[in-house]
Motif scaffolding. Sequence first.
Motif, PDB file in Angstrom:
ATOM      1  N   ARG A 362       0.826  -1.210   0.000  1.00 56.65           N
ATOM      2  CA  ARG A 362       0.000   0.000   0.000  1.00 56.65           C
ATOM      3  C   ARG A 362       0.862   1.263   0.000  1.00 56.65           C
ATOM      4  NH1 ARG A 362      -3.525  -3.351   3.248  1.00 56.65           N
ATOM      5  NH2 ARG A 362      -2.336  -2.826   5.103  1.00 56.65           N
ATOM      6  N   ASN A 366      -0.224   3.186  -3.343  1.00 54.89           N
ATOM      7  CA  ASN A 366      -1.329   4.134  -3.157  1.00 54.89           C
ATOM      8  C   ASN A 366      -0.989   5.593  -3.479  1.00 54.89           C
ATOM      9  OD1 ASN A 366      -2.775   1.909  -2.422  1.00 54.89           O
ATOM     10  ND2 ASN A 366      -3.100   2.490  -0.294  1.00 54.89           N
ATOM     11  N   VAL A 506      -6.050   2.766  -5.444  1.00 51.24           N
ATOM     12  CA  VAL A 506      -5.385   2.197  -4.270  1.00 51.24           C
ATOM     13  C   VAL A 506      -5.471   0.685  -4.377  1.00 51.24           C
ATOM     14  CG1 VAL A 506      -5.744   4.181  -2.748  1.00 51.24           C
ATOM     15  CG2 VAL A 506      -7.523   2.437  -2.955  1.00 51.24           C
ATOM     16  N   ASP A 514      -5.958  -1.403   6.561  1.00 55.81           N
ATOM     17  CA  ASP A 514      -5.950  -0.273   5.631  1.00 55.81           C
ATOM     18  C   ASP A 514      -6.824   0.863   6.138  1.00 55.81           C
ATOM     19  OD1 ASP A 514      -5.234   0.948   3.102  1.00 55.81           O
ATOM     20  OD2 ASP A 514      -7.299   0.562   2.482  1.00 55.81           O
TER      21      ASP A 514
END
Length: 532
Positions: A362, A366, A506, A514
Motif C-alpha cells: 500500500r 497508493n 489504491v 488499511d
Amino acid sequence: MIGLGPRGLGALEALAEGCPAGIGPIRVDVFDPFPAPGAGPNFAPDESPLCLLNIPIRDIAIRPPGYSRCGDFADWLAQDAEPDTFPTRADLGRYLQIRLGELLAHEALSITLIPEPVEGLTRAPDGWRVQAKGARPAPYDEVLLTPGQPAVTPDQQWAGWQDHAAHSMAEVHQAYPATRLIEAAGGWNGKTVGIRGMGLSAYDVLRCLTTAQGGVFRDGRYIPSGREPARIVPFSLDGKPPFPKPETEALDARFTPLEAETLAFSMAIAEAAEAAPDSARQRVTEALAPVVARILAETGATKEACHVADWLQTEWNAPGTQETRGSLDMLHHGIALAEGAEPPTIGYVVGQVWRKWQDQIRAGFNPAQTSPETARLLIGFDEGLKRYSYGPPVSSAREMAALVEAGLADLDLATDPEIEMCDAGWRLESKGRRTEVSVMIDAVLPSPDLAAVKDPLISDLVSKGHLTAAGDDLAASINPEGQAIGRDGSVRDGLCLLGRLALGSVIAVDSLHDCFGEASRRWAQGVLRRLG
C-alpha cells in the motif's frame, strides 16, 4: 462524512490527531443510519459470534490513537488472550464503538452523528450541499465518502435466481447478516442448500447452517443436532477452498522476510507502481523470488526453491491454475500446510510473504501515479494471491472437512457445476454427479464496479461526472489525498472517497488495517492543508 464504519473512524482519528492544538474544533457531521456506526455492518456488535475474523489476535495491529485509553484490541479483549485465537467480528465491533466514543469526546473535533441517509450531493461555488435530514443549510467545505461496499445490481445469474425464487418454492438468501440467515436456516431441515462461493464467507455460512442449529464439533468430528439441512453444497468457479493461515505464531514466523528483504521490496513496489506493466512485473518478481526461495530451502522444500521464478511467471498470467488438486484434496492439503505437517509449497510461501508485505504494498502503490494497465496488473496479482494471504483459520478448514466426513457437506460438485433452474429449485451437475437444491445462499463479495452500484448518491455522482473509473475493470479515480478525480480529469476540490470503491487508485483495500493506515492519514493531512 457520508458513512462511517472502521474506515471513517480511522480517518477521523487521523484528523483529530493531526489537528494542531488551540485552533478550535473542526465541525464534522457524520451521516450514517446504522445503529453502531463505528463498527459498521461488517462488524456489527450484535452479529452472530459464529462469524470470525480471518486475522489472529497476534496480527491485529490497529493501534489506538495517542489520546485513547482503551488500549489496543488484544489488551481490550482480554489480558490473557491467546495470540493464535481468531476473534469474532462482533468483538471487534464493540471495540470500535468504544474507539468512536473516545473520538466523540476529543477536543479537536465537534462531531454530530446524524442517523439519516444522504439523498443527494450538489457542488456549489463555495463547497458541497448535502441533501439529508439534519444537514446544515450552508455548503460543507469537505465531504468524505466512506461507503464500504454499497448494494449493487445483482449479476445476471443471481438476478435470474432471485426471479426464479419469487415464482417458485425455491429460496435465495444472502450470507449476511448472519443472524438473519440463522433464523431462516431453522426451517431448512431436510433440504439441500447450495452456497455460491467458497471464500471466507462460506465458512461463516457453514456454521450458520450447522452449529447455529445445535450441532457440535468435537475431537475432529461433527455431531449433528438433527436440525441441519440434509446436505450442503458449496461451489465456485474453480472449486478451490482458500488456504488456511499458519496455525501458530511459531509456524507463521518461518515466513517472515528479513529486514533487508523488506526494504528491497519496498523500493521495488514503489518503482513498479510507476513503471510500465512488463517492468512492474519484473521488479516485483526480482524482489519476491529470492525471499521465497530462501524460505523454501530453510523449511525443507529445497527442490521447489529452484522453480520459484517459473511459478511466479505463470501466476502473473494465469492465477490459480497451478493448483490442480480436487476440492477435497485441496482442503486437506491446505490444512496440512497450515499445521506444518507438510513442507510449504511455492504458492503457500508466496502468499504468506505477500500477506506480511501488505503495508509495504500500500505504501508503494497508493500515493503513486499508476497507469491503468499497471494498476490492473498489480491489483490482479494481489487479488489472485488472496487465496493464500486472506485465508481462514485452520480450525474453519477442519470444520469443513469434518462436515464432509459426516456426509453433511458435499464437495463433489464444487468446481463450476452446470446449473439449471427446475421446479424444486436448481439442478447442479458436474462430472456425472447431479443434485437438486431448494435454497441458494450468495456468499460472493461483489466487485467494486461503479456502474453496478445501486446507491442513488454514488450513481448520481457518477452520472454528473464527479466520480469516474480509473480505467477499465477499475473503480473510482482518486488522488493520493483521497480527492475524487472527475470524468474531465480534474480534481473535485472538497470531495473525497476512501475504501473499496477506489480500488485501482489504491490497492489491498479489503484489509482492516488499511482503514487505520496511511490512506487515512494522507486524507487528514490534505483536509488540514485545505482548511489552512
